[in-house]
Design an enzyme around this catalytic site. Structure first.
Site, PDB file in Angstrom:
ATOM      1  N   HIS A 197      -4.918  23.176 -25.629  1.00 22.32           N
ATOM      2  CA  HIS A 197      -5.244  23.339 -25.309  1.00 22.32           C
ATOM      3  C   HIS A 197      -6.983  23.459 -24.809  1.00 22.32           C
ATOM      4  CE1 HIS A 197      -3.304  27.482 -25.398  1.00 22.32           C
ATOM      5  NE2 HIS A 197      -2.891  27.145 -26.517  1.00 22.32           N
TER       6      HIS A 197
ATOM      7  N   ASN B  81      -1.595  34.108 -24.656  1.00 22.84           N
ATOM      8  CA  ASN B  81      -1.343  32.786 -23.396  1.00 22.84           C
ATOM      9  C   ASN B  81      -0.578  33.416 -22.498  1.00 22.84           C
ATOM     10  OD1 ASN B  81      -1.236  30.719 -25.246  1.00 22.84           O
ATOM     11  ND2 ASN B  81       0.791  30.465 -25.695  1.00 22.84           N
TER      12      ASN B  81
HETATM   13 FE1  HDE Z   1      -3.174  27.801 -31.081  1.00 25.18          FE
HETATM   14  N1  HDE Z   1      -4.496  26.875 -31.887  1.00 25.18           N
HETATM   15  N2  HDE Z   1      -1.931  27.194 -32.641  1.00 25.18           N
HETATM   16  N3  HDE Z   1      -1.706  29.559 -30.337  1.00 25.18           N
HETATM   17  N4  HDE Z   1      -4.302  28.783 -29.736  1.00 25.18           N
HETATM   18  C1  HDE Z   1      -5.242  26.139 -30.888  1.00 25.18           C
HETATM   19  O1  HDE Z   1      -7.554  26.627 -31.658  1.00 25.18           O
HETATM   20  C2  HDE Z   1      -2.062  26.536 -33.544  1.00 25.18           C
HETATM   21  C3  HDE Z   1      -0.695  29.725 -30.833  1.00 25.18           C
HETATM   22  C4  HDE Z   1      -3.909  29.567 -28.743  1.00 25.18           C
HETATM   23  O2  HDE Z   1      -9.116  28.585 -25.731  1.00 25.18           O
HETATM   24  C5  HDE Z   1      -6.694  25.780 -31.783  1.00 25.18           C
HETATM   25  O3  HDE Z   1      -9.645  26.139 -31.190  1.00 25.18           O
HETATM   26  C6  HDE Z   1      -1.012  27.405 -34.729  1.00 25.18           C
HETATM   27  C7  HDE Z   1       0.680  30.658 -30.521  1.00 25.18           C
HETATM   28  C8  HDE Z   1      -4.658  29.572 -28.011  1.00 25.18           C
HETATM   29  O4  HDE Z   1     -10.241  27.754 -27.766  1.00 25.18           O
HETATM   30  C9  HDE Z   1      -5.464  25.316 -33.245  1.00 25.18           C
HETATM   31  C10 HDE Z   1       0.015  28.100 -33.763  1.00 25.18           C
HETATM   32  C11 HDE Z   1      -0.640  31.401 -29.565  1.00 25.18           C
HETATM   33  C12 HDE Z   1      -5.741  28.571 -27.832  1.00 25.18           C
HETATM   34  C13 HDE Z   1      -4.513  26.425 -33.478  1.00 25.18           C
HETATM   35  C14 HDE Z   1      -0.072  28.248 -32.443  1.00 25.18           C
HETATM   36  C15 HDE Z   1      -1.660  30.270 -29.417  1.00 25.18           C
HETATM   37  C16 HDE Z   1      -5.354  27.837 -29.199  1.00 25.18           C
HETATM   38  C17 HDE Z   1      -6.912  24.501 -31.371  1.00 25.18           C
HETATM   39  C18 HDE Z   1       1.460  27.913 -34.455  1.00 25.18           C
HETATM   40  C19 HDE Z   1      -0.116  32.513 -28.058  1.00 25.18           C
HETATM   41  C20 HDE Z   1      -7.209  28.435 -27.398  1.00 25.18           C
HETATM   42  C21 HDE Z   1      -8.369  24.315 -30.879  1.00 25.18           C
HETATM   43  C22 HDE Z   1       0.853  29.190 -35.665  1.00 25.18           C
HETATM   44  C23 HDE Z   1      -0.501  33.829 -28.738  1.00 25.18           C
HETATM   45  C24 HDE Z   1      -8.584  28.197 -27.957  1.00 25.18           C
HETATM   46  C25 HDE Z   1      -8.200  25.771 -31.340  1.00 25.18           C
HETATM   47  C26 HDE Z   1      -9.496  27.921 -27.211  1.00 25.18           C
HETATM   48  C27 HDE Z   1      -6.236  27.011 -30.062  1.00 25.18           C
HETATM   49  C28 HDE Z   1      -3.304  26.341 -34.087  1.00 25.18           C
HETATM   50  C29 HDE Z   1       0.772  28.270 -32.000  1.00 25.18           C
HETATM   51  C30 HDE Z   1      -2.952  30.555 -27.933  1.00 25.18           C
HETATM   52  C31 HDE Z   1      -5.121  23.696 -33.925  1.00 25.18           C
HETATM   53  C32 HDE Z   1      -1.257  26.673 -36.135  1.00 25.18           C
HETATM   54  C33 HDE Z   1       1.650  31.767 -30.451  1.00 25.18           C
HETATM   55  C34 HDE Z   1      -5.154  30.292 -26.419  1.00 25.18           C
HETATM   56  O5  HDE Z   1      -6.113  25.703 -34.185  1.00 25.18           O
END
Ligand code: HDE
Length: 706
Positions: A90, A163
């Site tokens: 993202h 999302n």
């Molecule tokens: Fe994320 N995800 N994600 N994700 N995600 C990040 O956090 C992560 C997942 C989502 O505009 C990171 O600050 C893991 C699902 C959005 O700043 C990180 C897993 C969904 C954004 C991270 C998921 C998301 C992130 C990268 C699986 C939808 C952007 C930078 C367990 C419900 C937020 C940060 C923004 C961002 C980890 C799965 C949505 C690395 C470990 C499911 C919208 O922490």
């Protein structure tokens, strides 16, 4: 020759340099004593006034720069460290401020104050994003869009980090690094950027059948949206709502765009990437700047354990959704984005979302993906923002009072007073400030989940039984689409797999598609000119689910004019009054207009002069929802041989848009390009009425689809 600096010589050298101050040199400006607007003084970061921001300190006009120049060193030092690590996923995003207003309170379901009273307003910050590309990548790849919302509630920040797709690729957080490694640029070659159409992504997909439902969404038009303003948002996981009596229900969160759902088509998205890499960012910024505030309704699907136990899927599995037709979405409020960020870095880049940010009344479920996220986001902020004090950055700071005994750390900006940095303490008894205390009544208490279906809760590396159904909902999604949407999905699969060079991976994906829908698998095999492999064994046989029209974009109907952008092409001699009337009609209906001409400066028209907003070659039709042309015969003839002009019409036609034509445009351009009138290629008098519509029935005539 004198070795000392001659004031006169240095003055002369400075006079030759242009400072960008309207052609004036530093010397000229400072001689006049003009320090710019408001007479504010430029200083170093430590407050010392800077006398010269144009020249570094040198030992003589032609001599070496001096280490002593603290003004230069501070400026370059700060500049060298301006970039911070981009988000691992993202990375490319756009943010805006807004307000959430509760319209249908649900105090019986949750004690969260923001949902408790009709009319209650809560400030929000939203960041939309793509997932795979780096921070400088384009806005329109085929990708999932992040939809992260921070609610600054009176009871603390609640972050709904969702999302634009209601399900996810994987079921367990332990697979997330693998998924992300596979989809990002390949490790040895460093490409492709922001694209899933490559070997490693599809290799992972082919070996992980749990991705199949999400793959159906990813191959649909949901991943090539027209605008951030026209995407849905989903919390994805099952969460809990807890009321004041401590009773809990499960909940899924939905955002419904007020402007309706709308996507582009693939050829269009690819061309937009070249024409305007910032297409979505610009669209959001310009809409808010113009006062056309985008809005979404927040809805909930609320259910209990008994409902969950009856479904043919596990509600803790993030690869599954609950069809709206089975459990309707109940709208509880509306969020309106009404203010652009003042500074992209300070706000959009530094905003830190944490799924672990909840408030009393909202709680987690045992979804194993969600549980992993509760760790990951806090952890990542430390490496991105560099300090445990990232919560003090204005965009992250809660708007309600915040106090505790956490102290120090890098970049501590608060100055706590007194000795109380531990608890319990009895300093108050000595008349000192003893600091805050825990609040058993109003503080957050975790719902003491008693999940009857958790088989005694032994510690096991295992997934619940129904997680093994990988195909039922993939099939549900595919079969809920309209025929043209199914054709887009099949074509997207053909495109993506055609970029996969490992033939066994293509085979393995097709073998899995056969479990979703035989016809889909066959179309993909035909599109690749490859034999259909044997069906992959399914860990669990799919069950038939009732089709859900809510999953189709087109079933929601044609988009409204509101929020859409229309181009009017004109040239010398065009009728000014007619152009103004057309513009007025479109704007009255809520659309916006861009005037496009071969030259941007003022052109002589019938009835006056008119300057265009965009030059034809730089304003291709992919940037608009609909186009029309108002040309004189001579100008139409001239444009008929211009490549950019021809492409303008060909693309609008190929992307199934409405085209409005005047007689000269039809005779000199459309007829020669073989663009025949149809329900969407219409004379100008009908254009404004149907401009926002897409005419998908035209598509099979202009493109081979799988
Ligand atoms: Fe994320 N995800 N994600 N994700 N995600 C990040 O956090 C992560 C997942 C989502 O505009 C990171 O600050 C893991 C699902 C959005 O700043 C990180 C897993 C969904 C954004 C991270 C998921 C998301 C992130 C990268 C699986 C939808 C952007 C930078 C367990 C419900 C937020 C940060 C923004 C961002 C980890 C799965 C949505 C690395 C470990 C499911 C919208 O922490």
């Amino acid at each position: 020759m004198a070795r000392t600096q001659s004031p006169d010589r240095s003055k002369a050298a400075k006079f030759e340099q242009n400072t960008g101050n309207g052609g004036e040199t530093h010397q000229q400006v400072s001689e006049r004593g003009d320090h710019g607007a408001g007479e504010t003084h430029l200083t170093t970061n430590h407050g010392t006034r800077v006398s010269d921001n144009q020249n570094s300190l040198k030992a003589g006009a032609r001599g070496p720069a001096l280490l002593e120049d603290f003004v230069l060193r501070e400026k370059i030092f700060h500049f060298d460290h301006e970039r911070i690590p981009e988000r691992i996923v993202h990375a490319r995003g756009s943010g805006a401020h807004g307000v959430f207003e509760c319209t249908n309170p649900i105090p019986e379901l949750t004690k969260a104050g923001l949902l408790g009273t009709k009319g209650k307003k809560t400030e929000t910050f939203v960041r939309f994003s793509t997932v795979a590309g780096g921070a400088g990548s384009v806005d329109t790849p085929r990708d999932v869009r992040g939809f992260a919302v921070k609610f600054y509630t009176d009871e603390g920040n609640w972050d709904l980090v969702g999302n634009n797709i209601p399900v996810f690729f994987i079921q367990d957080a332990i697979k997330f690094p693998d998924l992300v490694h596979a989809v990002k640029m390949e490790a040895d070659r460093g490409y492709p950027q922001a694209a899933s159409a490559h070997d490693t992504f599809w290799d992972f997909v082919s070996l992980m059948p749990e991705t199949m439902h999400m793959i159906m969404w990813a191959m649909s038009d949901r991943t090539i949206p027209r605008s951030f303003r026209t995407i849905e948002g989903f919390g994805v996981h099952t969460f809990r709502l807890v009321n004041a009596s401590g009773e809990a229900k499960f909940v899924k969160f939905h955002w419904k765009p007020v402007l309706g759902l709308q996507s582009t088509c693939w050829d269009e998205a690819v061309k937009i990437a070249g024409a305007d890499p910032d297409y979505h960012r610009r669209d959001l910024f310009e809409a808010i700047a113009a006062g056309n505030f985008p809005a979404w309704d927040l809805g909930v699907q609320v259910f209990d354990e008994a409902f969950a136990a009856k479904q043919p899927y596990d509600v803790l599995d993030a690869t599954k959704l609950i069809p709206e037709e089975v459990l309707p979405v109940q709208v509880v409020g509306r969020m309106t984005l009404n203010r652009n960020v003042d500074n992209f870095f300070a706000e959009t880049e530094q905003v830190a979302f944490l799924p672990s940010n909840v408030v009393p009344g909202i709680d987690f479920s045992n979804d194993p993906l969600l549980q992993g996220r509760l760790f990951s986001y806090l952890d990542t902020q430390k490496s991105r923002l560099g300090t445990t004090n990232f919560h003090q950055i204005p965009v992250n700071a809660p708007r309600c009072p915040m106090q505790n005994f956490q102290r120090d750390g890098m970049m501590q900006t608060k100055v706590p007073t007194g000795r109380a940095n531990y608890e319990p303490n009895s300093l108050a008894e000595a008349g000192e400030d003893g600091g805050p205390r825990e609040c058993p009544e109003t503080g957050f208490t975790t719902f003491a989940a008693n999940d009857e279906r958790n088989d005694g809760g032994e510690k096991l590396r295992i997934r619940a039984e129904l997680f093994a159904d990988h195909y039922s909902q993939a099939r549900l999604f595919y079969r809920s689409q309209q025929p043209i949407e199914q054709a887009h999905m099949a074509s997207a699969l053909v495109f993506e797999l055609s970029k996969v060079t490992l033939l066994h991976v293509r085979d393995r994906v097709m073998a899995r598609l056969r479990n979703i829908d035989e016809d889909l698998a066959k179309r993909v095999a035909d599109g690749l000119a490859m034999p259909l492999p044997a069906k992959a064994p399914a860990a669990r046989e799919p069950v038939e689910m009732q089709a859900s029209p809510a999953l189709s974009i087109l079933a929601h109907g044609q988009p409204p004019m509101e929020g859409r952008k229309v181009a009017i092409l004109f040239d010398e001699g065009s009728d000014l009054a007619a152009i103004e009337a057309m513009k007025g009609a479109i704007e009255k209906a809520g659309g916006s207009v861009m005037l496009v001409a071969p030259k941007v400066g003022a052109l002589k028209l019938k009835g006056g002069t008119l300057a265009a907003d965009g030059q034809l070659a730089g304003s291709p039709s992919v940037l608009f929802d609909a186009v029309c042309a108002m040309l004189m015969p001579e100008q139409a003839k001239k444009l008929a041989m211009d490549g950019a002009a021809k492409q303008w019409f060909m693309d609008a036609h190929g992307h199934c848009k409405t085209i409005g034509f005047c007689p000269a445009t039809k005779a000199e351009i459309l007829d020669k390009l073989g663009i025949e009138p149809d329900a969407g290629v219409v004379p100008l008098d009908r254009f404004a009425k149907i401009a926002p519509a897409r005419h998908w029935d035209r598509e099979p005539k202009v493109r081979m689809l799988a």
